[in-house]
Scaffold this active site. Sequence first.
Site, PDB file in Angstrom:
ATOM      1  N   LYS A  64     104.121   5.856  50.435  1.00 49.72           N
ATOM      2  CA  LYS A  64     103.206   4.728  50.350  1.00 49.72           C
ATOM      3  C   LYS A  64     101.777   5.245  50.203  1.00 49.72           C
ATOM      4  O   LYS A  64     101.355   6.145  50.919  1.00 49.72           O
ATOM      5  CB  LYS A  64     103.326   3.893  51.626  1.00 49.72           C
ATOM      6  N   PHE A  65     101.024   4.681  49.264  1.00 49.52           N
ATOM      7  CA  PHE A  65      99.618   5.033  49.084  1.00 49.52           C
ATOM      8  C   PHE A  65      98.744   3.884  49.574  1.00 49.52           C
ATOM      9  O   PHE A  65      99.007   2.723  49.279  1.00 49.52           O
ATOM     10  CB  PHE A  65      99.306   5.315  47.611  1.00 49.52           C
ATOM     11  N   MET A  66      97.721   4.212  50.334  1.00 52.50           N
ATOM     12  CA  MET A  66      96.733   3.224  50.758  1.00 52.50           C
ATOM     13  C   MET A  66      95.527   3.326  49.820  1.00 52.50           C
ATOM     14  O   MET A  66      94.554   4.029  50.108  1.00 52.50           O
ATOM     15  CB  MET A  66      96.307   3.471  52.209  1.00 52.50           C
ATOM     16  N   VAL A  67      95.613   2.650  48.697  1.00 48.66           N
ATOM     17  CA  VAL A  67      94.568   2.745  47.668  1.00 48.66           C
ATOM     18  C   VAL A  67      94.303   1.350  47.099  1.00 48.66           C
ATOM     19  O   VAL A  67      94.975   0.388  47.434  1.00 48.66           O
ATOM     20  CB  VAL A  67      94.991   3.704  46.532  1.00 48.66           C
TER      21      VAL A  67
ATOM     22  N   GLU B  62      94.388  -2.077  49.083  1.00 48.60           N
ATOM     23  CA  GLU B  62      94.383  -1.746  50.512  1.00 48.60           C
ATOM     24  C   GLU B  62      93.027  -1.226  50.971  1.00 48.60           C
ATOM     25  O   GLU B  62      92.604  -1.480  52.099  1.00 48.60           O
ATOM     26  CB  GLU B  62      95.460  -0.710  50.830  1.00 48.60           C
TER      27      GLU B  62
ATOM     28  N   HIS C 291      97.708   5.470  72.761  1.00 48.55           N
ATOM     29  CA  HIS C 291      96.530   4.707  73.155  1.00 48.55           C
ATOM     30  C   HIS C 291      96.772   4.131  74.545  1.00 48.55           C
ATOM     31  O   HIS C 291      97.802   3.492  74.794  1.00 48.55           O
ATOM     32  CB  HIS C 291      96.248   3.560  72.183  1.00 48.55           C
TER      33      HIS C 291
ATOM     34  N   HIS D 242     103.825  21.129  66.971  1.00 47.18           N
ATOM     35  CA  HIS D 242     102.602  21.057  67.772  1.00 47.18           C
ATOM     36  C   HIS D 242     101.924  19.706  67.589  1.00 47.18           C
ATOM     37  O   HIS D 242     102.262  18.950  66.673  1.00 47.18           O
ATOM     38  CB  HIS D 242     101.632  22.170  67.380  1.00 47.18           C
TER      39      HIS D 242
ATOM     40  N   HIS E   4     104.820  24.736  62.507  1.00 43.01           N
ATOM     41  CA  HIS E   4     105.191  24.976  63.907  1.00 43.01           C
ATOM     42  C   HIS E   4     105.061  23.671  64.693  1.00 43.01           C
ATOM     43  O   HIS E   4     104.081  22.934  64.518  1.00 43.01           O
ATOM     44  CB  HIS E   4     104.272  26.045  64.508  1.00 43.01           C
TER      45      HIS E   4
ATOM     46  N   GLN F 150      97.785  17.701  68.546  1.00 44.25           N
ATOM     47  CA  GLN F 150      96.394  17.978  68.873  1.00 44.25           C
ATOM     48  C   GLN F 150      95.875  16.952  69.882  1.00 44.25           C
ATOM     49  O   GLN F 150      96.440  15.863  70.029  1.00 44.25           O
ATOM     50  CB  GLN F 150      95.525  17.935  67.613  1.00 44.25           C
TER      51      GLN F 150
END
Length: 349
Positions: free
Chosen positions: A314-317, A320, A281, A166, A164, A168
């Site tokens: 993309k993997f942040m592993v 990284e 921000h 939305h 749905h 937060q």
Amino acid sequence: MANFDPNEHPHIRFNPLKEEWVTVSPHRMKRPWQGQVEKPQESEVPRFDSKNPLCPGVTRPNGKVTPEYDSTYVFTNDFPALLEEGPEPAPSDDPLFQAAAGFGTCKVICFHPHSDVTLPIMSKEEVRAVIDKWAEINVDLGKKYTWVQIFENKGSINGCSNPHPHCQVWASSFLPNEPMVKNRTQKQYYTKHGAPMLVDYVKKELQKQERIILQNNHWVWLVPYWAVWPYETMLLPRRHVLRIEDLTNEERDALADITKQLLTKYDNMFEVSFPYSMGWHGAPTGPELKEDNKHWQLHAMYYPPLLRSATVKKFMVGYEMLAQPQRDLTAEQAAEKLRNLPDIHYKLK
């Protein structure tokens, strides 16, 4: 030896907002992908689901009934990460074991009563209603809390458990890590240069025209020079604005326009509802409302995980996590790809 070409040769780029470096490895785009392939993103979402707690008239797990709303709808998260009150940890003299009180509240904003729509295919007026609600809640929660974080996680590949439309809002009594760093770096820049960092930045990007995707009379949408995620983007107002509630009526209308345009391009990239995490921000709130925050500039960030297709992310592993962020596609290449995508949503063709 050949001359340096940023679109061919590895190098590192500096992010002045976070005082971090990112490794750029454009030559790696030539390698074949043999890693994980995700399941296709696109699936039919029903307009109404009697089991979906965000749909109008549905009873949520805590027994409360979501009202029959017809525009935006805000409610307190049934399972909040932060609570408004409670016991506080005792002070500690040990520098290695420090804890402090962390109070707050968590809200959910439903964008639309229908589950089968997203921001790019909502009307301009409906998107404008979301923007107004963001501004309203920033004012409301900002009266009490130091930081109000508006954010959206979109797509199951990105950890969103509910389709749905939305977002937060988590408001906290403390300044979290990311804005704490940005507060320091922007203040240092202002002290040294006499102007807000991101106001100077957007002026220079407008001069260069290398990473800009979209622009109108009030907004500039671009891929940051220091972007980490493949199709990461930043949205900036042309004038100096501290907080989202400070936007004029014209700026809010222009924001609705450019939001629909950019998110349409995102969706057209792989012809799926493009997943991302995004957030706003701006200058801190609560007790900071009385302080001088002219070093701040309002901005939004979009972090999409997809890399090569709708099924490769993309993997942040590894490097990284243990050294510093790394990307293959350059910011300039990403901007060009996004800029050249159709302006009409693939579902509306």
